[in-house]
Design a protein around this motif. Structure first.
Motif, PDB file in Angstrom:
ATOM      1  N   ALA A 166      -2.111  -0.370  -0.450  1.00 22.19           N
ATOM      2  CA  ALA A 166      -3.555  -0.434  -0.178  1.00 22.19           C
ATOM      3  C   ALA A 166      -4.088  -1.847  -0.374  1.00 22.19           C
ATOM      4  CB  ALA A 166      -4.290   0.545  -1.091  1.00 22.19           C
ATOM      5  N   VAL A 167      -3.622  -2.521  -1.430  1.00 21.17           N
ATOM      6  CA  VAL A 167      -4.083  -3.896  -1.673  1.00 21.17           C
ATOM      7  C   VAL A 167      -3.627  -4.823  -0.557  1.00 21.17           C
ATOM      8  CG1 VAL A 167      -3.831  -5.859  -3.224  1.00 21.17           C
ATOM      9  CG2 VAL A 167      -4.213  -3.585  -4.164  1.00 21.17           C
ATOM     10  N   LEU A 168      -2.373  -4.671  -0.107  1.00 15.89           N
ATOM     11  CA  LEU A 168      -1.888  -5.523   0.978  1.00 15.89           C
ATOM     12  C   LEU A 168      -2.675  -5.288   2.258  1.00 15.89           C
ATOM     13  CD1 LEU A 168       1.978  -5.375   0.433  1.00 15.89           C
ATOM     14  CD2 LEU A 168       0.420  -7.230  -0.113  1.00 15.89           C
ATOM     15  N   CYS A 169      -2.958  -4.018   2.573  1.00 18.86           N
ATOM     16  CA  CYS A 169      -3.753  -3.727   3.778  1.00 18.86           C
ATOM     17  C   CYS A 169      -5.145  -4.344   3.687  1.00 18.86           C
ATOM     18  CB  CYS A 169      -3.844  -2.217   3.980  1.00 18.86           C
ATOM     19  SG  CYS A 169      -2.276  -1.439   4.455  1.00 18.86           S
ATOM     20  N   LEU A 172      -4.818  -8.116   4.203  1.00 18.13           N
ATOM     21  CA  LEU A 172      -4.555  -8.433   5.607  1.00 18.13           C
ATOM     22  C   LEU A 172      -5.801  -8.268   6.456  1.00 18.13           C
ATOM     23  CD1 LEU A 172      -2.554  -9.156   7.837  1.00 18.13           C
ATOM     24  CD2 LEU A 172      -1.948  -6.738   7.989  1.00 18.13           C
ATOM     25  N   GLY A 173      -6.551  -7.183   6.221  1.00 12.48           N
ATOM     26  CA  GLY A 173      -7.794  -7.008   6.970  1.00 12.48           C
ATOM     27  C   GLY A 173      -8.796  -8.103   6.711  1.00 12.48           C
ATOM     28  N   LEU A 174      -8.883  -8.534   5.444  1.00  9.47           N
ATOM     29  CA  LEU A 174      -9.805  -9.624   5.115  1.00  9.47           C
ATOM     30  C   LEU A 174      -9.404 -10.919   5.804  1.00  9.47           C
ATOM     31  CD1 LEU A 174     -12.225 -10.536   3.435  1.00  9.47           C
ATOM     32  CD2 LEU A 174     -10.660 -11.001   1.552  1.00  9.47           C
TER      33      LEU A 174
END
Length: 394
Positions: A166-169, A172-174
């Motif tokens: 969740a943190v990686l997603c 990446l979105g940011l």
């Protein structure tokens, strides 16, 4: 040695009865006789994987049962708790069977809590000794409506993996959002930033195929104060020639003059005044932008009289040529009388506009005409070469 109770009557011989099948039946003893020892019934062995006694724990063996004085004689039934209604009296606790719990009222002592898995037990009054609860079945215990428990370390590892994903997603979105914002900001900045003179010059070289004809050659030209004596003049477009190659649209002397700078395309249109007495052909000669402004500026005062569109060379009356410094374009205009008369000596716009110049060309204001039409078209071209900068917001 046998001891006889003095209060008991002498024993009466009784013929033996045939043995009943089954391990729990035995012949009754005569009154007053010593009860025969009851056969020992081995305790049920533990099933593999059940809650019965494991290695190192042996099942208790049943010893002979004793008859309580004054009770009805009968064979003692060994097992894990005979029911009261079975007719057998048990002295002392029943032998302990590993892994089995005692039923209430059975008289058998259990060895601990009952197994979590229920099994069939003997019903009261059945005459048979119940075996209590069935041995536990191997495997996890699952209550009704509850999911099996998940091991703590496995659940914790899955939770950590989900958190990391969740943190990686999110990161990446940011990053993607920030990248799109930066790109949009750069595009906006580049669009708002005025182009350099070199960029304008290069872009102007492509206007001949990117700009609509009505922008380069407006259908109507209003030239306020451009006529003789400062009179207002209006011009209407009556003909437009398709864009053409330089050899097809320019005379030989022009082609020779443009040999050094080159020639890309020629655009032409013809206008007339409101009196329909004068014709003016205006042309745009595009040269390669790579040649540079210096090569085009060298054409000043070297270009001869251009040709007209809709009239012959001997009908040309006045003309003008302008070489722009902000675009690789040469603008020219040439005029003629609409009645088709021939002109012996064509004049430049400066000569025709001189008050001291005599002749029909000067008196008709054909010098003013070519200067006004060429200036109006150059104005339209300049608006495309260098668009006005947007006003800052207040």
């Amino acid at each position: 040695m046998t001891t006889t109770d003095p209060h008991t009557a002498p024993p009466v011989p009784t013929p033996p009865l045939p043995a009943e099948p089954g391990p729990a039946s035995a012949a009754p003893s005569p009154p007053g006789a010593d009860p025969a020892p009851a056969p020992a019934v081995p305790a049920p062995s533990a099933e593999p994987g059940s809650d019965a006694a494991g290695p190192g724990r042996a099942s208790a063996e049943l010893g002979p049962a004793s008859v309580v004085p004054g009770s009805s004689a009968g064979p003692a039934v060994s097992g894990p708790g005979a029911e009261p209604s079975s007719g057998a009296a048990v002295l002392g606790p029943a032998p302990a069977v590993s892994g089995l719990s005692a039923e209430p009222g059975s008289g058998a002592a259990g060895l601990g809590p009952a197994s979590p898995v229920r099994g069939p037990s003997a019903e009261p009054g059945s005459g048979a000794a119940g075996l209590g609860r069935a041995p536990a079945v191997p495997g996890p215990s699952v209550e009704a409506g509850l999911a099996p428990a998940v091991a703590g370390p496995v659940a914790g590892a899955d939770g950590r993996r989900n958190l990391v994903a969740a943190v990686l997603c999110g990161v990446l979105g940011l990053v993607l959002v920030c990248g799109a914002g930066v790109a949009a900001w750069q595009d906006h900045r580049d669009a708002a930033r005025p182009p350099s003179a070199e960029e304008q010059y290069r872009r102007a070289g492509t206007l001949w195929h990117e700009t609509p004809v009505d922008v380069l050659f407006p259908p109507r030209l209003d030239t306020d104060g451009a006529g003789p004596g400062g009179a207002d003049r209006a011009w209407t477009r009556i003909a437009v020639a398709p864009d053409a190659d330089c050899p097809a649209a320019l005379p030989a002397d022009w082609q020779q003059a443009l040999a050094g700078s080159g020639c890309t395309r020629v655009l032409r249109a013809t206008y007339t005044d409101v009196t329909r007495s004068t014709l003016v052909t205006v042309g745009l000669v595009f040269t390669p932008a790579e040649a540079g402004a210096e090569a085009v500026s060298g054409l000043r005062d070297r270009l001869p009289m251009p040709s007209g569109l809709g009239f012959d060379a001997e009908q040309r009356a006045a003309w003008t040529v302008s070489v722009r410094s902000d675009a690789p374009v040469v603008v020219y205009a040439v005029s003629a009388f609409t009645d088709g008369r021939a002109v012996k000596r064509p004049l430049t716009a400066e000569e025709a506009m001189n008050p001291e110049t005599e002749g029909a060309v000067a008196r008709a204001g054909l010098g003013h005409a070519v200067r006004a039409v060429a200036g109006a078209v150059e104005k339209s071209l300049g608006a495309r070469v260098a668009p006005p900068s947007p006003e800052p917001k207040r």
